[in-house]
Design a protein around this motif. Structure first.
Motif, PDB file in Angstrom:
ATOM      1  N   GLY A   5       2.418   4.399  -3.866  1.00  0.00           N
ATOM      2  CA  GLY A   5       2.308   4.876  -2.497  1.00  0.00           C
ATOM      3  C   GLY A   5       3.117   4.014  -1.549  1.00  0.00           C
ATOM      4  N   LEU A   6       3.132   2.706  -1.792  1.00  0.00           N
ATOM      5  CA  LEU A   6       3.943   1.817  -0.971  1.00  0.00           C
ATOM      6  C   LEU A   6       5.422   2.152  -1.108  1.00  0.00           C
ATOM      7  N   ALA A   7       5.884   2.388  -2.344  1.00  0.00           N
ATOM      8  CA  ALA A   7       7.281   2.758  -2.555  1.00  0.00           C
ATOM      9  C   ALA A   7       7.613   4.061  -1.842  1.00  0.00           C
ATOM     10  N   GLU A   8       6.664   4.979  -1.783  1.00  0.00           N
ATOM     11  CA  GLU A   8       6.864   6.245  -1.073  1.00  0.00           C
ATOM     12  C   GLU A   8       7.035   6.013   0.412  1.00  0.00           C
ATOM     13  N   ILE A   9       6.348   5.013   0.948  1.00  0.00           N
ATOM     14  CA  ILE A   9       6.365   4.752   2.383  1.00  0.00           C
ATOM     15  C   ILE A   9       7.603   3.973   2.820  1.00  0.00           C
ATOM     16  N   ILE A  10       8.008   2.958   2.050  1.00  0.00           N
ATOM     17  CA  ILE A  10       9.088   2.076   2.503  1.00  0.00           C
ATOM     18  C   ILE A  10      10.368   2.222   1.699  1.00  0.00           C
ATOM     19  N   GLY A  11      10.356   2.954   0.574  1.00  0.00           N
ATOM     20  CA  GLY A  11      11.558   3.118  -0.233  1.00  0.00           C
ATOM     21  C   GLY A  11      11.662   2.078  -1.332  1.00  0.00           C
ATOM     22  N   THR A  12      12.333   2.449  -2.418  1.00  0.00           N
ATOM     23  CA  THR A  12      12.441   1.571  -3.580  1.00  0.00           C
ATOM     24  C   THR A  12      13.196   0.287  -3.274  1.00  0.00           C
ATOM     25  N   GLY A  13      14.195   0.367  -2.413  1.00  0.00           N
ATOM     26  CA  GLY A  13      15.017  -0.808  -2.140  1.00  0.00           C
ATOM     27  C   GLY A  13      14.274  -1.945  -1.494  1.00  0.00           C
ATOM     28  N   ARG A  14      13.109  -1.672  -0.908  1.00  0.00           N
ATOM     29  CA  ARG A  14      12.329  -2.719  -0.248  1.00  0.00           C
ATOM     30  C   ARG A  14      11.007  -2.980  -0.969  1.00  0.00           C
ATOM     31  N   VAL A  15      10.878  -2.450  -2.193  1.00  0.00           N
ATOM     32  CA  VAL A  15       9.585  -2.550  -2.857  1.00  0.00           C
ATOM     33  C   VAL A  15       9.253  -3.976  -3.276  1.00  0.00           C
ATOM     34  N   MET A  16      10.259  -4.784  -3.672  1.00  0.00           N
ATOM     35  CA  MET A  16       9.990  -6.170  -4.063  1.00  0.00           C
ATOM     36  C   MET A  16       9.433  -6.951  -2.880  1.00  0.00           C
ATOM     37  N   GLY A  17      10.114  -6.891  -1.747  1.00  0.00           N
ATOM     38  CA  GLY A  17       9.631  -7.590  -0.564  1.00  0.00           C
ATOM     39  C   GLY A  17       8.368  -6.972  -0.008  1.00  0.00           C
ATOM     40  N   GLY A  18       8.264  -5.631  -0.083  1.00  0.00           N
ATOM     41  CA  GLY A  18       7.089  -4.954   0.447  1.00  0.00           C
ATOM     42  C   GLY A  18       5.825  -5.328  -0.298  1.00  0.00           C
ATOM     43  N   ILE A  19       5.901  -5.371  -1.623  1.00  0.00           N
ATOM     44  CA  ILE A  19       4.727  -5.769  -2.407  1.00  0.00           C
ATOM     45  C   ILE A  19       4.339  -7.200  -2.073  1.00  0.00           C
ATOM     46  N   GLY A  20       5.350  -8.072  -1.934  1.00  0.00           N
ATOM     47  CA  GLY A  20       5.060  -9.472  -1.622  1.00  0.00           C
ATOM     48  C   GLY A  20       4.351  -9.624  -0.286  1.00  0.00           C
ATOM     49  N   LEU A  21       4.864  -8.956   0.753  1.00  0.00           N
ATOM     50  CA  LEU A  21       4.234  -9.048   2.068  1.00  0.00           C
ATOM     51  C   LEU A  21       2.849  -8.409   2.075  1.00  0.00           C
ATOM     52  N   MET A  22       2.716  -7.264   1.401  1.00  0.00           N
ATOM     53  CA  MET A  22       1.411  -6.612   1.341  1.00  0.00           C
ATOM     54  C   MET A  22       0.396  -7.502   0.641  1.00  0.00           C
ATOM     55  N   GLN A  23       0.810  -8.118  -0.467  1.00  0.00           N
ATOM     56  CA  GLN A  23      -0.093  -9.012  -1.184  1.00  0.00           C
ATOM     57  C   GLN A  23      -0.505 -10.194  -0.312  1.00  0.00           C
ATOM     58  N   MET A  24       0.439 -10.731   0.468  1.00  0.00           N
ATOM     59  CA  MET A  24       0.116 -11.856   1.346  1.00  0.00           C
ATOM     60  C   MET A  24      -0.941 -11.459   2.364  1.00  0.00           C
ATOM     61  N   MET A  25      -0.788 -10.268   2.943  1.00  0.00           N
ATOM     62  CA  MET A  25      -1.762  -9.811   3.929  1.00  0.00           C
ATOM     63  C   MET A  25      -3.122  -9.536   3.284  1.00  0.00           C
ATOM     64  N   GLU A  26      -3.104  -8.970   2.073  1.00  0.00           N
ATOM     65  CA  GLU A  26      -4.351  -8.678   1.362  1.00  0.00           C
ATOM     66  C   GLU A  26      -5.148  -9.934   1.049  1.00  0.00           C
ATOM     67  N   SER A  27      -4.461 -11.067   0.940  1.00  0.00           N
ATOM     68  CA  SER A  27      -5.128 -12.296   0.490  1.00  0.00           C
ATOM     69  C   SER A  27      -6.293 -12.683   1.379  1.00  0.00           C
ATOM     70  N   SER A  28      -6.217 -12.322   2.666  1.00  0.00           N
ATOM     71  CA  SER A  28      -7.320 -12.676   3.565  1.00  0.00           C
ATOM     72  C   SER A  28      -8.603 -11.964   3.149  1.00  0.00           C
ATOM     73  N   GLY A  29      -8.477 -10.705   2.723  1.00  0.00           N
ATOM     74  CA  GLY A  29      -9.649  -9.994   2.249  1.00  0.00           C
ATOM     75  C   GLY A  29     -10.162 -10.539   0.932  1.00  0.00           C
ATOM     76  N   SER A  30      -9.248 -10.818   0.007  1.00  0.00           N
ATOM     77  CA  SER A  30      -9.646 -11.346  -1.301  1.00  0.00           C
ATOM     78  C   SER A  30     -10.315 -12.701  -1.181  1.00  0.00           C
TER      79      SER A  30
END
Length: 420
Positions: free
Chosen positions: A334-359
């Protein structure tokens, strides 16, 4: 972030070996994390600490895993995914090995939480992003296969870890887990790069700076999507840590409790594979499917306290496992659908960083609720409520109610518009 010229995804070929690498990393990272409830019981007894304090061991590890997402993205951009994942595999095993000599909870926070957590961070983001880069038409199914290793490993690891603890005590068991974790180095060696690492940045720190300066942090759909998973992660990992001790408090023996987690893991495996296979074939947008399975995961967690007898608790654990597994591949695709494949490496990294507060706060909050209420009822209800809230937040995504289904052409248009 500078644009990177990417070869066309082969949708097969060596991509299936990359899927195998992803399968192994999900097995040896999340399979271990999800089976750590066995050690939780041992740590509470050995160190004589409250559940809330012991919960920080796993919680810190998961938070560091996610907080380190941008670092692993930047390093992978500069050096490629293979050496980064191999280095992470070494650190994850080393952390477990050092934890076997722990004399205090602080030692466990540093060894498992910080060191193994950093190793997991270096392994996870590049592995998932590599699968997304190798596939287009079958991306959801390939991602589902890659992340299904967590379910299969959890099925084996929960009773195995209990057997190891009974045979060698928790210190010896952690040494064996360390040896198993070192196999992540071999998994990383399978990640053949698709194209060359970026050569237009001077260092990993420049790549990291470029990542934070990218348009992603101003991209409203990305920020809403990431915020959703802050809520999701606050509750998502609670059963991994507390389902086993919850079952023990209900009077079930250690192997019955471990088998609950194993059974949930099998259901998780089927959830990841079946739902991802269907997602590539049904005319339903990924974000709509993600909303459904996020809601159902939260609902199944809210219902867990109703499992007063072993058969009912087993049924609820199976429902939770299937739903929880289903939403994982949908999240990343779903993330790749939203931001495109070319930004998926950085997008996953930033999303994971933000998720860390919840985890970071999820498991300790659950442990604290158990300490003040005397059981895990409130813990599971609150955890499930966070996921249900996250599913409602997805409704606020722009064009959420559009009926268009993702396609390669639409994805490339999305990416071009985003990069512009």
């Amino acid at each position: 972030m500078a644009d990177v010229t990417r070869p066309k995804p082969p949708d097969g070929g060596w991509g299936w070996m990359v899927v195998l690498a992803g399968f192994l990393q999900s097995a040896l990272v999340f399979g271990v994390i999800r089976s750590f409830g066995v050690f939780f019981v041992e740590f509470v007894g050995y160190f004589g600490e409250l559940s809330g304090k012991v919960s920080w061991v796993t919680s810190i590890g998961i938070a560091v895993l996610q907080l380190g997402g941008p670092v692993s993205s930047a390093l992978s951009t500069q050096y490629g995914a293979r050496p980064v994942v191999m280095a992470g595999g070494f650190l994850s095993g080393l952390g477990m090995l050092l934890a076997s000599f722990a004399s205090s909870l602080t030692h466990l926070y540093l060894s498992i939480g910080l060191l193994s957590g950093l190793g997991w961070a270096l392994v996870f983001t590049p592995s998932v992003a590599s699968v997304a880069q190798y596939f287009t038409k079958r991306r959801t199914f390939a991602t589902g296969l890659a992340v299904s290793g967590a379910g299969l490993a959890s099925f084996a690891f929960s009773p195995l870890f209990q057997l190891l603890v009974d045979t060698y005590a928790w210190r010896g068991a952690l040494m064996v887990v360390a040896g198993v974790s070192f196999n992540l180095v071999a998994a990383g060696a399978l990640l053949r790069p698709l194209g060359e690492p970026s050569s237009d940045v001077a260092s990993p720190w420049s790549a990291l700076s470029s990542l934070f300066q990218s348009h992603l942090l101003c991209h409203r759909p990305f920020l809403l999507f990431a915020t959703t998973f802050i809520l999701v992660d606050t509750g998502y990992y609670v059963p991994y840590v507390h389902l086993v001790p919850h079952a023990r408090e209900l009077g079930f023996n250690e192997y019955q409790a471990a088998f609950l987690m194993s059974s949930a893991a099998v259901a998780d495996l089927f959830g990841r594979v079946v739902v991802s296979w269907l997602a590539d074939r049904l005319a339903v947008r990924l974000v709509h499917s993600l909303t459904l399975w996020t809601f159902l995961t939260g609902l199944s967690m809210v219902l867990l306290p109703l499992g007063g007898s072993y058969p009912i608790l087993m049924g609820l654990a199976l429902c939770y496992g299937f739903c929880a597994g289903a939403l994982v591949p949908l999240q990343f695709c779903g993330l790749a659908e939203i931001i495109g494949t070319g930004r998926v490496m950085g997008g996953i990294g930033l999303m994971q960083m933000m998720e860390s507060s919840g985890s970071l706060v999820g498991a300790p909050l659950s442990g604290w609720l158990r300490d003040i209420t005397g059981d895990y009822t409130a813990s599971f209800i609150v955890a499930g409520a966070f996921l249900i809230a996250g599913s409602f937040l997805l409704f606020t995504l722009p064009n959420y109610f559009s009926c268009s289904v993702n396609s390669t052409a639409e994805e490339e248009t999305t990416e071009d518009r985003f990069l512009a």
